[in-house]
Design a protein around this motif. Sequence first.
Motif, PDB file in Angstrom:
ATOM      1  N   ILE A 240     -41.098  18.327  26.155  1.00 10.25           N
ATOM      2  CA  ILE A 240     -41.851  17.832  25.118  1.00 10.25           C
ATOM      3  C   ILE A 240     -41.515  18.709  24.158  1.00 10.25           C
ATOM      4  O   ILE A 240     -41.864  20.322  24.485  1.00 10.25           O
ATOM      5  N   THR A 241     -40.229  18.457  23.208  1.00 12.04           N
ATOM      6  CA  THR A 241     -40.028  19.518  21.931  1.00 12.04           C
ATOM      7  C   THR A 241     -39.937  19.079  21.396  1.00 12.04           C
ATOM      8  O   THR A 241     -39.926  18.167  20.627  1.00 12.04           O
ATOM      9  N   LEU A 242     -40.987  20.545  19.758  1.00 10.59           N
ATOM     10  CA  LEU A 242     -41.006  19.675  18.840  1.00 10.59           C
ATOM     11  C   LEU A 242     -40.416  20.563  18.053  1.00 10.59           C
ATOM     12  O   LEU A 242     -40.227  22.372  17.947  1.00 10.59           O
ATOM     13  N   GLU A 243     -39.214  20.695  16.889  1.00  9.30           N
ATOM     14  CA  GLU A 243     -38.121  21.312  16.138  1.00  9.30           C
ATOM     15  C   GLU A 243     -38.231  21.180  14.424  1.00  9.30           C
ATOM     16  O   GLU A 243     -38.986  20.021  14.542  1.00  9.30           O
ATOM     17  N   VAL A 244     -38.496  21.825  14.484  1.00 11.83           N
ATOM     18  CA  VAL A 244     -38.613  22.376  12.406  1.00 11.83           C
ATOM     19  C   VAL A 244     -37.552  21.138  11.738  1.00 11.83           C
ATOM     20  O   VAL A 244     -36.336  21.935  12.859  1.00 11.83           O
ATOM     21  N   ASP A 245     -37.472  20.457  11.329  1.00 13.46           N
ATOM     22  CA  ASP A 245     -36.959  19.799  10.226  1.00 13.46           C
ATOM     23  C   ASP A 245     -36.930  19.637   9.203  1.00 13.46           C
ATOM     24  O   ASP A 245     -37.872  19.184   8.491  1.00 13.46           O
ATOM     25  N   LEU A 246     -35.761  19.704   8.484  1.00 15.52           N
ATOM     26  CA  LEU A 246     -36.146  19.510   6.497  1.00 15.52           C
ATOM     27  C   LEU A 246     -36.552  17.917   6.152  1.00 15.52           C
ATOM     28  O   LEU A 246     -36.888  18.403   5.363  1.00 15.52           O
ATOM     29  N   GLY A 247     -36.012  17.305   7.190  1.00 18.02           N
ATOM     30  CA  GLY A 247     -36.916  15.223   6.732  1.00 18.02           C
ATOM     31  C   GLY A 247     -36.050  15.962   5.193  1.00 18.02           C
ATOM     32  O   GLY A 247     -35.336  15.334   5.290  1.00 18.02           O
ATOM     33  N   GLU A 248     -37.266  14.081   4.600  1.00 14.23           N
ATOM     34  CA  GLU A 248     -36.674  14.108   3.659  1.00 14.23           C
ATOM     35  C   GLU A 248     -36.141  15.012   2.008  1.00 14.23           C
ATOM     36  O   GLU A 248     -35.477  14.708   1.194  1.00 14.23           O
ATOM     37  N   VAL A 249     -36.650  16.368   2.181  1.00  7.70           N
ATOM     38  CA  VAL A 249     -35.918  17.615   1.288  1.00  7.70           C
ATOM     39  C   VAL A 249     -34.946  17.620   1.249  1.00  7.70           C
ATOM     40  O   VAL A 249     -34.263  18.842   0.388  1.00  7.70           O
ATOM     41  N   ALA A 250     -34.230  17.139   2.985  1.00  8.90           N
ATOM     42  CA  ALA A 250     -32.604  18.272   2.606  1.00  8.90           C
ATOM     43  C   ALA A 250     -31.503  17.890   2.073  1.00  8.90           C
ATOM     44  O   ALA A 250     -31.362  18.957   1.315  1.00  8.90           O
ATOM     45  N   ASP A 251     -32.199  16.731   1.513  1.00 10.03           N
ATOM     46  CA  ASP A 251     -31.011  16.470   0.696  1.00 10.03           C
ATOM     47  C   ASP A 251     -30.814  16.971  -1.094  1.00 10.03           C
ATOM     48  O   ASP A 251     -29.811  17.629  -1.569  1.00 10.03           O
ATOM     49  N   SER A 252     -31.608  17.198  -1.335  1.00  8.11           N
ATOM     50  CA  SER A 252     -32.126  18.074  -2.674  1.00  8.11           C
ATOM     51  C   SER A 252     -31.715  19.450  -2.746  1.00  8.11           C
ATOM     52  O   SER A 252     -31.135  19.652  -3.252  1.00  8.11           O
ATOM     53  N   LEU A 253     -32.628  19.636  -1.493  1.00 11.82           N
ATOM     54  CA  LEU A 253     -32.064  21.897  -1.143  1.00 11.82           C
ATOM     55  C   LEU A 253     -30.383  21.975  -1.019  1.00 11.82           C
ATOM     56  O   LEU A 253     -30.148  22.233  -1.326  1.00 11.82           O
ATOM     57  N   MET A 254     -29.769  20.271   0.285  1.00 12.40           N
ATOM     58  CA  MET A 254     -28.136  20.516  -0.191  1.00 12.40           C
ATOM     59  C   MET A 254     -27.705  20.830  -1.710  1.00 12.40           C
ATOM     60  O   MET A 254     -27.134  21.462  -1.778  1.00 12.40           O
ATOM     61  N   LEU A 255     -28.558  20.234  -2.767  1.00  8.81           N
ATOM     62  CA  LEU A 255     -27.650  19.435  -3.719  1.00  8.81           C
ATOM     63  C   LEU A 255     -27.928  20.947  -4.311  1.00  8.81           C
ATOM     64  O   LEU A 255     -27.351  21.275  -5.422  1.00  8.81           O
ATOM     65  N   ALA A 256     -29.652  21.393  -3.955  1.00 11.95           N
ATOM     66  CA  ALA A 256     -29.790  22.551  -5.037  1.00 11.95           C
ATOM     67  C   ALA A 256     -28.630  23.457  -4.571  1.00 11.95           C
ATOM     68  O   ALA A 256     -28.607  24.845  -5.597  1.00 11.95           O
ATOM     69  N   MET A 257     -28.170  23.952  -3.359  1.00 13.94           N
ATOM     70  CA  MET A 257     -27.614  25.593  -2.908  1.00 13.94           C
ATOM     71  C   MET A 257     -26.204  25.134  -3.599  1.00 13.94           C
ATOM     72  O   MET A 257     -25.724  26.089  -3.832  1.00 13.94           O
ATOM     73  N   GLU A 258     -25.398  23.305  -3.584  1.00 19.87           N
ATOM     74  CA  GLU A 258     -24.527  23.778  -4.571  1.00 19.87           C
ATOM     75  C   GLU A 258     -24.531  24.177  -5.525  1.00 19.87           C
ATOM     76  O   GLU A 258     -23.909  25.021  -6.477  1.00 19.87           O
ATOM     77  N   SER A 259     -25.850  23.781  -6.389  1.00 24.35           N
ATOM     78  CA  SER A 259     -25.475  24.391  -7.885  1.00 24.35           C
ATOM     79  C   SER A 259     -25.830  26.124  -7.716  1.00 24.35           C
ATOM     80  O   SER A 259     -25.245  26.693  -9.074  1.00 24.35           O
ATOM     81  N   LEU A 260     -26.592  27.095  -6.836  1.00 27.26           N
ATOM     82  CA  LEU A 260     -27.402  27.703  -6.936  1.00 27.26           C
ATOM     83  C   LEU A 260     -25.832  28.523  -6.624  1.00 27.26           C
ATOM     84  O   LEU A 260     -25.485  29.315  -7.160  1.00 27.26           O
ATOM     85  N   ARG A 261     -25.077  27.592  -5.763  1.00 25.27           N
ATOM     86  CA  ARG A 261     -23.442  28.930  -5.315  1.00 25.27           C
ATOM     87  C   ARG A 261     -22.849  29.064  -6.576  1.00 25.27           C
ATOM     88  O   ARG A 261     -22.387  29.710  -7.461  1.00 25.27           O
ATOM     89  N   ALA A 262     -22.923  27.744  -7.233  1.00 18.52           N
ATOM     90  CA  ALA A 262     -22.115  27.574  -9.022  1.00 18.52           C
ATOM     91  C   ALA A 262     -22.175  28.171  -9.813  1.00 18.52           C
ATOM     92  O   ALA A 262     -22.005  29.412 -10.650  1.00 18.52           O
TER      93      ALA A 262
END
Length: 486
Positions: A240-262
């Motif tokens: 049995i393996t448990l892996e860290v996952d961003l879950g529902e916050v992933a989409d917001s963080l992806m947009l945030a990273m794009e904004s941060l780069r810009a």
Amino acid sequence: EAEPVEFSRVFRDEEPLVHLDGKNDVRPAQVEVVRWMKADVRDAQGYFDERLLFYLSKGPHQIRLESLAEPMAIGGVTLVSESGAAESYETVRKGWESQGAQEVQGVLTDGILVLQAEEAYEKSDQTLYPVVDQSSPLNQPYDYIKQKLNSIGGTKWQNPGQWISWQVEVPESGFYEIGYRFRQNYVRDITPTRTLYIDGELPFQEADELTFPYNDNWTVQTAGGETPYLFYLEEGPHTITLEVDLGEVADSLMLAMESLRALNEANWELLTIIGNEPDLYRDYNFDEYCPGVLQVFQEQAKQLEEIANQWIEMTGKQDSNVAQIQLLVYQLNEMWEDPDTIAGLYLSFKDNVSNFANLIMNASQQPVALDYLFLAEPGAELPRANASFFSSVKYGFLKFLATFFNDYNTLSDPSEAQPDAQPVRVWIGNGLSGGRDQAIELNTLASQDFTSKTGIPVRLEIVPPANILTATVAGEGPDVALQVSG
């Protein structure tokens, strides 16, 4: 996402964890397991939790892997056709039932089979070692005097892609519930998630995002919550393996990273014009010399507003993270509407962008501490999560009494195990440059590396630095003194 691709390493405890009665546990050393593994090319940041898809046209292509860090051997590269997402829980369960699978009953003692979380089989990082937690007398194992390694995870198990696995021997084939006793008192606004794998495979779609809600106390919960999922397990050993996952916050963080780069690129362009210390009395003509920066400010103000709205919808409230994003939105709107304000707001803008970067980093960290996992027969009564009031008072009183008799400054006393041996007496100062945390780590290194190889025991004691000189002059000093002034 194809630039920082990571391939996990594997670590295990060097020796099985053994709890000695009446003694402090010694943390096992972590050793790397060198073996062949299969891995999909995935996003190292965790924004896409499935394998990355690459479009290839018909004909010859060249695939190149460039090493960025750490050695790795490659046995082969395989192209696989795009596979659909895992099937839903209902579809998977009906499939097993159509083959005659049934819920197990009467095969586990009291309907529960406990797996101690600190006795992990394998892990992705050597920092995922067992730790001591005395916050509850129901922690397994627990001692109100001695230090017992009884949990794993916490802030050491918070980054996307980190995983821990456990082995379990299933006594009979059938449907089981899988649960855990955990503590998640680290983050309030975001609900940490984990992906559950059985024998390296995702059993069904819903197992991709198991949530661990905030609670100051320990929580006992099954995968699926109030309506537990049933997992079909064949008789025999399973992982049995448990892996860290961003879950529902992933989409917001992806947009945030794009904004941060810009915004970072815009910041560098402004820096070439106004330098580190802008002149508030100079007309820089930003709309003439860097119109692209103004366009970035306008576009990112809209995108950050969208991110803030997503965050409010996800958390159900307007928290400090939302306020920080909205402050940056207000500033961006002010600068692109009136470029003459950029010089005066530039230093504040740089600070806000740095704070925004810290927000992204903190939001991507999802810590959870585990006491144990368990298999349960469907409908079995779950273990109690927290001790009763009277039990807590009892153990609290015993811990208080123990402070009058237990020597907390002596971290290791080898006289019990080796009564005839002459130990090296080591004093470590507890001043500003060191203390108990450093002494515990040193004690672990001494027992794991020095004593095990030389046979020479070490008696490690924490002593105020002011006492070391007077004790040495009186002939009562140690053999070795550490973290004290010359």
